[in-house]
Design an enzyme around this catalytic site. Structure first.
Site, mmCIF file in Angstrom:
data_model
loop_
_atom_site.group_PDB
_atom_site.id
_atom_site.type_symbol
_atom_site.label_atom_id
_atom_site.label_comp_id
_atom_site.label_asym_id
_atom_site.label_seq_id
_atom_site.Cartn_x
_atom_site.Cartn_y
_atom_site.Cartn_z
ATOM 1 N N LYS A 116 0.818 -1.218 0.000
ATOM 2 C CA LYS A 116 0.000 0.000 0.000
ATOM 3 C C LYS A 116 0.849 1.265 0.000
ATOM 4 O O LYS A 116 0.413 2.313 -0.485
ATOM 5 C CB LYS A 116 -0.928 0.000 1.207
ATOM 6 C CG LYS A 116 -2.013 -1.059 1.131
ATOM 7 C CD LYS A 116 -2.891 -0.935 2.352
ATOM 8 C CE LYS A 116 -4.086 -1.862 2.274
ATOM 9 N NZ LYS A 116 -4.963 -1.668 3.423
ATOM 10 N N LYS A 159 -1.482 1.917 9.548
ATOM 11 C CA LYS A 159 -1.928 0.867 8.626
ATOM 12 C C LYS A 159 -0.749 0.031 8.143
ATOM 13 O O LYS A 159 0.339 0.556 7.910
ATOM 14 C CB LYS A 159 -2.639 1.499 7.416
ATOM 15 C CG LYS A 159 -3.905 2.259 7.800
ATOM 16 C CD LYS A 159 -4.495 3.029 6.633
ATOM 17 C CE LYS A 159 -5.320 2.155 5.707
ATOM 18 N NZ LYS A 159 -6.090 3.003 4.741
ATOM 19 N N GLY A 166 -9.619 -5.594 5.532
ATOM 20 C CA GLY A 166 -10.021 -4.848 6.733
ATOM 21 C C GLY A 166 -9.136 -5.122 7.945
ATOM 22 O O GLY A 166 -9.408 -4.626 9.031
ATOM 23 N N LEU A 204 -9.944 10.000 8.604
ATOM 24 C CA LEU A 204 -11.065 10.848 8.183
ATOM 25 C C LEU A 204 -12.278 10.466 9.024
ATOM 26 O O LEU A 204 -12.562 9.284 9.208
ATOM 27 C CB LEU A 204 -11.350 10.644 6.692
ATOM 28 C CG LEU A 204 -10.158 10.921 5.752
ATOM 29 C CD1 LEU A 204 -10.548 10.659 4.304
ATOM 30 C CD2 LEU A 204 -9.665 12.361 5.907
ATOM 31 N N HIS A 236 -15.313 -2.730 8.426
ATOM 32 C CA HIS A 236 -14.624 -2.568 7.146
ATOM 33 C C HIS A 236 -15.045 -3.597 6.101
ATOM 34 O O HIS A 236 -14.417 -3.724 5.067
ATOM 35 C CB HIS A 236 -13.092 -2.605 7.316
ATOM 36 C CG HIS A 236 -12.591 -1.637 8.341
ATOM 37 N ND1 HIS A 236 -12.941 -0.316 8.353
ATOM 38 C CD2 HIS A 236 -11.761 -1.804 9.394
ATOM 39 C CE1 HIS A 236 -12.360 0.289 9.367
ATOM 40 N NE2 HIS A 236 -11.638 -0.590 10.024
ATOM 41 N N LYS A 238 -17.866 -4.711 3.381
ATOM 42 C CA LYS A 238 -18.999 -4.125 2.671
ATOM 43 C C LYS A 238 -20.220 -5.036 2.761
ATOM 44 O O LYS A 238 -20.091 -6.263 2.691
ATOM 45 C CB LYS A 238 -18.627 -3.924 1.197
ATOM 46 C CG LYS A 238 -17.440 -2.991 1.021
ATOM 47 C CD LYS A 238 -16.798 -3.145 -0.353
ATOM 48 C CE LYS A 238 -15.531 -2.301 -0.441
ATOM 49 N NZ LYS A 238 -14.724 -2.650 -1.636
ATOM 50 N N GLU A 288 -6.378 2.553 -1.606
ATOM 51 C CA GLU A 288 -5.673 1.366 -2.101
ATOM 52 C C GLU A 288 -6.263 0.922 -3.428
ATOM 53 O O GLU A 288 -7.349 1.346 -3.809
ATOM 54 C CB GLU A 288 -5.741 0.218 -1.083
ATOM 55 C CG GLU A 288 -7.127 -0.353 -0.915
ATOM 56 C CD GLU A 288 -7.098 -1.784 -0.379
ATOM 57 O OE1 GLU A 288 -6.050 -2.447 -0.437
ATOM 58 O OE2 GLU A 288 -8.154 -2.240 0.073
ATOM 59 N N ARG A 292 -7.887 -7.020 -8.988
ATOM 60 C CA ARG A 292 -8.662 -8.234 -9.292
ATOM 61 C C ARG A 292 -10.105 -7.838 -9.524
ATOM 62 O O ARG A 292 -10.470 -6.674 -9.337
ATOM 63 C CB ARG A 292 -8.608 -9.170 -8.080
ATOM 64 C CG ARG A 292 -9.035 -8.403 -6.837
ATOM 65 C CD ARG A 292 -9.233 -9.275 -5.629
ATOM 66 N NE ARG A 292 -9.349 -8.493 -4.418
ATOM 67 C CZ ARG A 292 -10.441 -7.914 -3.968
ATOM 68 N NH1 ARG A 292 -11.568 -8.005 -4.655
ATOM 69 N NH2 ARG A 292 -10.457 -7.219 -2.853
#
Ligand code: ADP
Length: 455
Positions: A116, A159, A166, A204, A236, A238, A288, A292
């Protein structure tokens, strides 16, 4: 040029890949673990081969075995799907070294974007806006870490460079917690991702998760296919995605989309990919890239009319993109609900047998699922069992169609999160659109989502 594709995955995405291959007149090979012999795509594939026991590390993550299976069955290409080995640069390199085609970007691009820190650097070079942060690896020295923290500002996020799914992230609210947070994240990252490097990013407070889908061929062409809003998340992960993102300034989206397509050309990226952004107060910040196909790709297919998996395969065959940017036209609104075999309010996994599976239908409804009546969801893998999609001329129509589909779907015997989706589709914040990534967590904390909450 290959005529047979080995599908190195399972569940709904394996079936999705099989269907794209079939449409292109390609033969398929299914590889599966010994508990997965009953999967739908295994029955439909031209050939199938058991590659190991239930444990993913001994089957779906066993790259050497999968390459061997391709050689044994005469498959010239391997499609990795999502998860498992899909973003593993070593695996992609081993496929290339065996003289086979990896249906995805070159291993070098996966390696670069999989780190990242390197990915953010590449994006900054391409002019893509990033979350302000340490712009590199956090140093070892305590004082240097404190100085860097003060520069980035609090709250901040530590991070892992190699993080994913996540995991490998920690919010730090004040300077006193910084050194310990860096040490713990490093330690965890070393264990989980075999890369202890960490970086810092401004945290954020109320961002939305907006991502841009791209396609790039081997001839220097790249297009972006609009954006997806994936802000409905828990931990994290979805849960609901939609396209387009409600209420965004189209001019701002277009500028970011063009930058993403441009970045593909600068970094030599080919195939399908997704640039993930946080969006706050009218601005996009890159976090990020996913190198894929993504779970939520059908949302984009519904609004563009394209087949992203087919494009992926054709790009890998060396064909030029079937369209130019001017041909990308977004029509209407699409929503995806991820149906997981898990308790709808405690979120604990609930594998088991689906006695009766009745998928919904009707105009604007699409179902991506490997379920069938009598299928037993094994406890060893991801709990996603179906993706329910709706498409309408407007967001209201897509919401209404999704609500209808959720009232039709039947998974008798299997516990799923469908009741959660039914609640969310009626929830004022969702109906209004444009909520931030903490919306669902706030609903849970406020007791609005709870057992017995469904009418
Ligand atoms: P992963 O690769 O594990 O998915 P990401 O970097 O994509 O990690 O981040 C996953 C999620 O974490 C984001 O969708 C967002 O919810 C949250 N997140 C990541 N970075 C930040 C940040 N700087 N500020 C606030 N939330 C963040």
């Amino acid at each position: 040029m290959f005529d047979t594709v080995l599908i190195a995955n399972r569940g709904e995405i394996a079936l999705r890949i099989l269907r794209a291959c079939r449409d292109l007149g390609l033969k398929t090979v299914a590889v599966h673990s010994d508990v997965d012999a009953d999967l739908r795509h295994v029955a439909l594939a031209d050939q199938s081969i058991c590659i190991g026991p239930a444990s993913s590390s001994a089957s779906y993550l066993n790259g050497a075995e999968i390459v061997l299976a391709a050689q044994l069955t005469g498959a010239g290409a391997i499609h990795p799907g999502y998860g498992f080995l899909s973003e593993n640069a070593d695996f992609a390199a081993s496929v290339e070294a065996a003289g086979l085609t990896f249906i995805g970007p070159p291993s070098a691009a996966i390696r670069r974007m999989g780190d990242k820190i390197a990915a953010k650097r590449a994006m900054m070079e391409a002019g893509v806006p990033c979350v302000p942060g340490s712009d590199g690896v956090v140093p070892a020295d305590g004082n240097a870490i404190r100085d860097l923290g003060a520069q980035v500002g609090f709250p901040l996020m530590v991070k892992a460079a190699g993080g994913g799914g996540g995991r490998g992230m920690r919010v730090v609210r004040n300077p006193d917690e910084l050194l310990e947070a860096v040490a713990t994240t490093r330690e965890e990252a070393g264990r989980a991702f075999r890369n202890p490097d960490v970086y810092m990013e401004r945290f954020l407070a109320r961002p939305r998760h907006i991502e841009i889908q791209v396609l790039a061929d081997q001839h220097g062409s790249a297009v972006w296919l609009g954006e997806r809003d994936c802000s409905m998340q828990r931990r994290h992960q979805k849960i609901i995605e939609e396209a387009p993102a409600p209420g965004l300034d189209r001019g701002v989206v277009e500028r970011v989309g063009e930058l993403c397509a441009g970045a593909c050309r600068t970094i030599g990226y080919t195939g399908a990919g997704t640039f993930e952004f946080l969006y706050e107060d009218g601005a996009f910040f890159f976090i990020e890239m996913n190198t894929r196909v993504q779970v939520e790709h059908p949302v984009t297919e519904l609004v563009t009319g394209l087949d992203i998996v087919r494009e992926q395969i054709q790009i890998a065959q060396g064909k030029p993109l079937s369209l130019r940017q001017a041909d990308v036209v977004l029509r209407g609104h699409a929503i995806e609900c991820r149906v997981n075999a898990e308790h709808p309010f405690t979120f604990t996994p609930a594998p088991g047998r689906v006695e009766r599976w009745t998928p919904p239908g009707g105009p604007g409804i699409r179902v991506e699922s490997h379920l069938y009546s009598g299928y037993v969801v094994p406890p060893h893998y991801d709990s996603l069992v179906a993706k329910l999609l709706s498409h309408g001329a407007t967001r209201d129509e897509a919401v209404a169609r999704m609500a209808g589909a959720l009232s039709e779907i039947e998974t008798a015997g299997l516990v799923t999160n469908v009741p959660l989706h039914r609640l969310l589709l009626n929830e004022a914040g969702f109906v209004a659109g444009g909520f931030d990534i903490h919306h669902l967590e706030r609903l849970i904390a406020g007791g609005l989502i709870h057992e017995g909450g469904e009418r």
